[in-house]
Scaffold this active site. Structure first.
Site, PDB file in Angstrom:
ATOM      1  N   THR A 198       2.503  -2.241  -8.761  1.00 22.46           N
ATOM      2  CA  THR A 198       3.456  -2.998  -9.366  1.00 22.46           C
ATOM      3  C   THR A 198       2.859  -3.485 -10.747  1.00 22.46           C
ATOM      4  OG1 THR A 198       2.783  -4.788  -8.204  1.00 22.46           O
ATOM      5  CG2 THR A 198       4.591  -3.541  -7.192  1.00 22.46           C
ATOM      6  N   GLY A 214      -1.064  -3.233  -1.498  1.00 24.92           N
ATOM      7  CA  GLY A 214      -0.929  -2.779  -0.052  1.00 24.92           C
ATOM      8  C   GLY A 214      -1.753  -3.502   0.948  1.00 24.92           C
ATOM      9  N   THR A 274      -7.321  -5.689  -2.584  1.00 26.76           N
ATOM     10  CA  THR A 274      -6.477  -4.784  -3.595  1.00 26.76           C
ATOM     11  C   THR A 274      -6.297  -5.525  -4.825  1.00 26.76           C
ATOM     12  OG1 THR A 274      -4.284  -5.597  -2.714  1.00 26.76           O
ATOM     13  CG2 THR A 274      -4.932  -3.264  -2.167  1.00 26.76           C
ATOM     14  N   ASN A 294      -6.221 -10.224  -1.086  1.00 25.56           N
ATOM     15  CA  ASN A 294      -6.681 -10.750   0.062  1.00 25.56           C
ATOM     16  C   ASN A 294      -7.245  -9.639   1.108  1.00 25.56           C
ATOM     17  OD1 ASN A 294      -3.511 -10.192   0.092  1.00 25.56           O
ATOM     18  ND2 ASN A 294      -4.064  -9.683   2.158  1.00 25.56           N
ATOM     19  N   ASP A 339      -4.475 -14.745   3.210  1.00 25.36           N
ATOM     20  CA  ASP A 339      -3.753 -14.218   2.110  1.00 25.36           C
ATOM     21  C   ASP A 339      -4.077 -15.090   0.632  1.00 25.36           C
ATOM     22  OD1 ASP A 339      -2.237 -12.246   0.539  1.00 25.36           O
ATOM     23  OD2 ASP A 339      -0.179 -13.310   1.163  1.00 25.36           O
ATOM     24  N   ASN A 425       1.548 -17.670  -7.652  1.00 27.14           N
ATOM     25  CA  ASN A 425       1.517 -16.225  -7.466  1.00 27.14           C
ATOM     26  C   ASN A 425       1.289 -15.448  -8.655  1.00 27.14           C
ATOM     27  OD1 ASN A 425       2.198 -13.689  -6.146  1.00 27.14           O
ATOM     28  ND2 ASN A 425       2.782 -14.905  -4.510  1.00 27.14           N
ATOM     29  N   VAL A 575       8.792 -11.129  -3.720  1.00 29.80           N
ATOM     30  CA  VAL A 575       8.812 -11.293  -2.391  1.00 29.80           C
ATOM     31  C   VAL A 575       9.524 -12.576  -1.865  1.00 29.80           C
ATOM     32  CG1 VAL A 575       6.650 -12.401  -2.371  1.00 29.80           C
ATOM     33  CG2 VAL A 575       7.353 -11.535  -0.181  1.00 29.80           C
ATOM     34  N   CYS A 635      12.803  -7.010   9.884  1.00 28.98           N
ATOM     35  CA  CYS A 635      13.920  -7.463   9.139  1.00 28.98           C
ATOM     36  C   CYS A 635      13.592  -8.684   8.072  1.00 28.98           C
ATOM     37  CB  CYS A 635      15.314  -7.582   9.671  1.00 28.98           C
ATOM     38  SG  CYS A 635      15.680  -6.484  11.300  1.00 28.98           S
ATOM     39  N   HIS A 639      15.656  -9.533   4.497  1.00 31.09           N
ATOM     40  CA  HIS A 639      16.893 -10.206   4.733  1.00 31.09           C
ATOM     41  C   HIS A 639      16.785 -11.787   5.044  1.00 31.09           C
ATOM     42  CE1 HIS A 639      19.136  -6.462   4.477  1.00 31.09           C
ATOM     43  NE2 HIS A 639      18.435  -5.987   5.180  1.00 31.09           N
TER      44      HIS A 639
HETATM   45 CA    CA Z   1      -1.348 -10.531  -0.210  1.00 37.71          CA
END
Ligand code: CA
Length: 715
Positions: A198, A214, A274, A294, A339, A425, A575, A635, A639
């Protein structure tokens, strides 16, 4: 303005001399925006141009503007006095419905910006007209491998090429004038692993560098450098060790392996780490810097049961850009359990600290502390929290966190603050040498997590968020409700004093990245659909424009033919934005470009229609509890919680037509939304399980309705 290297200048001089001596007529002016013009101005982007951006540039040359990635433009034509006169120059419709995270890169009025699905748009910024688009045709099935939406943060430009990395792991060099592919490399070490890209590539010393994401699924992090012109691989650096029974790639991996417990077989889930976003470069020190993410899984007890720092997770790592050799590291969160990525914006600056001029690197990673590190050697200088935190009480003089042991959630649920969305973030922060302040898009998104003692790598047995889509967190989202409240702040932070200078409160988390300028301004877009200019010194709001959709990306600014412009790419998602929204209007992703006195008309946008709470879907109340578990496994991150959050980039299932839920099988088994990235659950869910998910959706909607009616009843 055309920028020429010294050699080109001499050549240009000779050509002029030759023209005069031949007594020829002056060559006709090249039309701005023509292929000839684009070729000339983008071919002139070389190492000297990129290095020179630190001293100032009329263009926006790379993702973070310059090698220092400070997003401080020295353009000052738009200033605190006239910013109130900003008006629209033009807008461009990306026609996208997912998150837009790109910073527009602009060279002499030629703009390159990316939208969802890694699509590149070349726009004539003089007029807003499209020059070309390039779609790398990412398979839509790739969406389920991306934890955090099908986003892309932008391009790099170098010697006539535009570089984009696609969600499915390819690095693609395009001809800057035509958008045609010059070369393409698959950067993935294993096509079967859920790697995604990304981030925006960076070009340091003729090499294009790109990492990937990932770690929520379970991969081993690495970055790769390619020769910018030929595409040939130059080097690769892994951030965590592989299987210790195999040979280590280098001494850095050998050193790192000593901080992991092999009993955890960490290499099976990849270990994580990553490097999906931040990089910076200091040409004088010949060091590049990269932020590491993380652990895979999040829970250290599962990946390294004997403890350990688990290098280089959650670290800032310095590398030699020529060969990728390790130089030093500083770990912001040793042995990360939460994370707490250190992939957030890395900014290089010169600060006077206790009477000494220090070359520093600064970061405000997810863990909530603002770090000032000596970038020559990685020595810790200082760290203070820029939001409330409860996982550590501070950092000691050696740069180690003083951790609060309950935060490791081994004795039950713990609401670690910040939560996994981070105190900050990927939304870029900026730093102004003029004010001496960093501007942080800070936030809080409460989540309570607990140990997943039944977790087994790539097994659905233990359950867990999106477990059935391949996530491997090793934690459960707890049923214990969070005690903290969500928030979004724009924080102006003094990195020397390590304290806030001022703070702006937003109505929600997940606001845009930041631009700051020598005009004394800070620009930020907001989750509630505005683009705002503040006084950089005190946070006073000076101007705003509606954007029709929530903004998450950062703006760029540039000068064309003597006029300064500001551009923002707007498009709600990412996210958090997949499942929650806060704007009162809804529209597709758009690029807005403003100038003083601009008189362009804003495009029409529609009011956000919340929809009606679903009713009438038949279900067995006994199925709701199991349905909730299945919903979390499959989900929830796309959602959201049915009938609770609304307005995200993806539909909340509590507000759709009830027939969609009544016939949910038609949606989940090779359903019509596959073309937008919806996974096919054939073979992953049974009809009986779908029936239970229906029960959870309608049952939750009924519960919410009952609560609303009780509240309306004035009880
Ligand atoms: Ca993460």
């Amino acid at each position: 303005m055309l920028r020429l290297s010294p050699l080109s200048r001499i050549l240009a001089g000779l050509i002029v001399l030759a023209m005069i001596s031949c007594n020829t007529e002056t060559a006709p002016a090249v039309e701005k925006g023509s292929a000839e013009h684009i070729k000339a101005v983008t071919e002139a982007i070389d190492d000297a141009t990129l290095a020179g951006a630190k001293e100032g540039s009329k263009d926006w040359l790379s993702y973070g503007l310059n090698y220092s990635e400070n997003r401080f433009s020295q353009l000052d034509q738009i200033n605190t006095e006239n910013v109130k006169e900003l008006g629209l120059a033009w807008s461009y419709d990306l026609k996208s419905v997912r998150g837009v995270e790109a910073t527009p890169v602009v060279i002499d009025g030629i703009m390159y910006v990316t939208g969802p699905w890694s699509i590149v748009y070349a726009i004539n910024a003089r007029t807003g007209e499209e020059l070309w688009t390039y779609d790398p045709a990412v398979p839509k099935s790739y969406a389920e491998k991306a934890c955090c939406d099908v986003v892309n943060r932008g391009v790099a430009v170098y010697k006539g090429h535009v570089y984009v990395a696609s969600l499915d792991g390819r690095l693609i060099a395009l001809d800057a004038a035509s958008g045609k592919v010059a070369w393409e490399k698959n950067t993935l070490i294993d096509p079967d692993k859920p790697y995604t890209i990304t981030g925006a590539p960076r070009v340091f010393k003729g090499k294009v560098i790109i990492g990937n994401g990932g770690a929520e699924y379970g991969v081993r992090g690495y970055i790769t450098a390619y020769d910018a012109l030929s595409g040939e691989q130059a080097w690769r650096f892994f951030s965590v060790p592989g299987n210790p029974e195999e040979e280590f790639e280098n001494d850095a991996m050998k050193m790192a392996a000593e901080t992991w417990d092999p009993a955890g077989k960490y290499w099976e889930a990849g270990g994580g780490g990553t490097m999906w976003d931040a990089m910076a470069f200091d040409p004088e020190l010949n060091l590049m810097y990269v932020g590491v993410g993380n652990g895979s899984p999040w829970n250290r007890r599962l990946r390294s049961p004997g403890g350990g720092d688990n290098l280089f997770l959650s670290s800032i790592v310095a590398l030699n850009p020529d060969n990728g050799e390790y130089a030093w590291h500083y770990q912001t969160t040793p042995g990360d359990h939460w994370d707490y990525t250190a992939t957030q914006t890395l900014i290089l600056a010169e600060l006077e600290i206790e009477g000494q001029e220090r070359k520093v690197i600064m970061q405000a990673p997810k863990n909530g502390f603002y770090f000032v590190i000596d970038r020559t050697n990685g020595d810790f200088i200082s760290a203070e929290n820029f939001v409330d935190v409860n996982w550590a009480s501070g950092y000691d003089e050696n740069g180690r966190p003083m951790e609060i042991s309950e935060a490791e959630y081994k004795d039950g649920a713990y609401e670690a603050i910040p939560g996994p969305y981070g105190a900050h973030n990927w939304h870029p922060m900026a730093y102004s040498p003029q004010t001496g302040l960093a501007y942080i898009p800070a936030q809080g998104v409460p989540i309570v997590i607990e140990d997943n003692k039944n977790w087994v790598y790539n097994s659905n047995a233990g359950g867990g968020p999106h477990n059935n889509l391949g996530w491997n967190l090793g934690v459960l989202v707890s049923a214990v409700p969070p005690q903290s409240a969500p928030f979004g702040h724009l924080v102006a932070w003094d990195p020397v004093k390590q304290e806030a200078a001022w703070r702006v409160e937003h109505i929600s988390p997940w606001n845009g990245g930041v631009l700051t300028t020598a005009g004394g301004l800070v620009f930020q877009g907001t989750a509630d659909g505005r683009f705002v200019a503040y006084n950089a010194a005190n946070g006073e709001k000076l101007w705003e424009s509606p954007t029709g959709t929530g903004v998450i990306a950062a703006a760029s600014t540039f000068e064309i033919d003597g006029t300064q412009y500001v551009s923002i790419a707007a498009g709600w998602g990412g996210v958090y934005g997949l499942s929650a929204g806060h704007a009162e209007t809804a529209t597709s992703g758009k690029v807005y470009t403003f100038k003083v006195g601009g008189t362009g008309e804003m495009p029409e946008v529609a009011p956000f229609e919340p929809g009606t709470l679903i009713a009438g879907v038949e279900y067995n109340p006994d199925d709701v509890a199991m349905g909730a578990k299945l919903y979390i496994n499959n989900c929830v991150f796309c959602h959201g919680v049915p009938a609770v959050a609304n307005g995200g980039a993806i539909k909340n299932l509590g507000y759709v037509d009830p027939s969609i839920i009544a016939n949910l099988e038609e949606q989940v088994f090779a359903g019509p939304y596959q073309g937008m990235g919806m996974p096919d659950f054939t073979g992953r869910l049974s009809e009986d399980e779908v029936t239970k998910i229906k029960a959870f959706i309608q049952g939750t909607a009924d519960m919410v309705r009952a609560q609303m009616e009780a509240a309306a009843g004035g009880g």
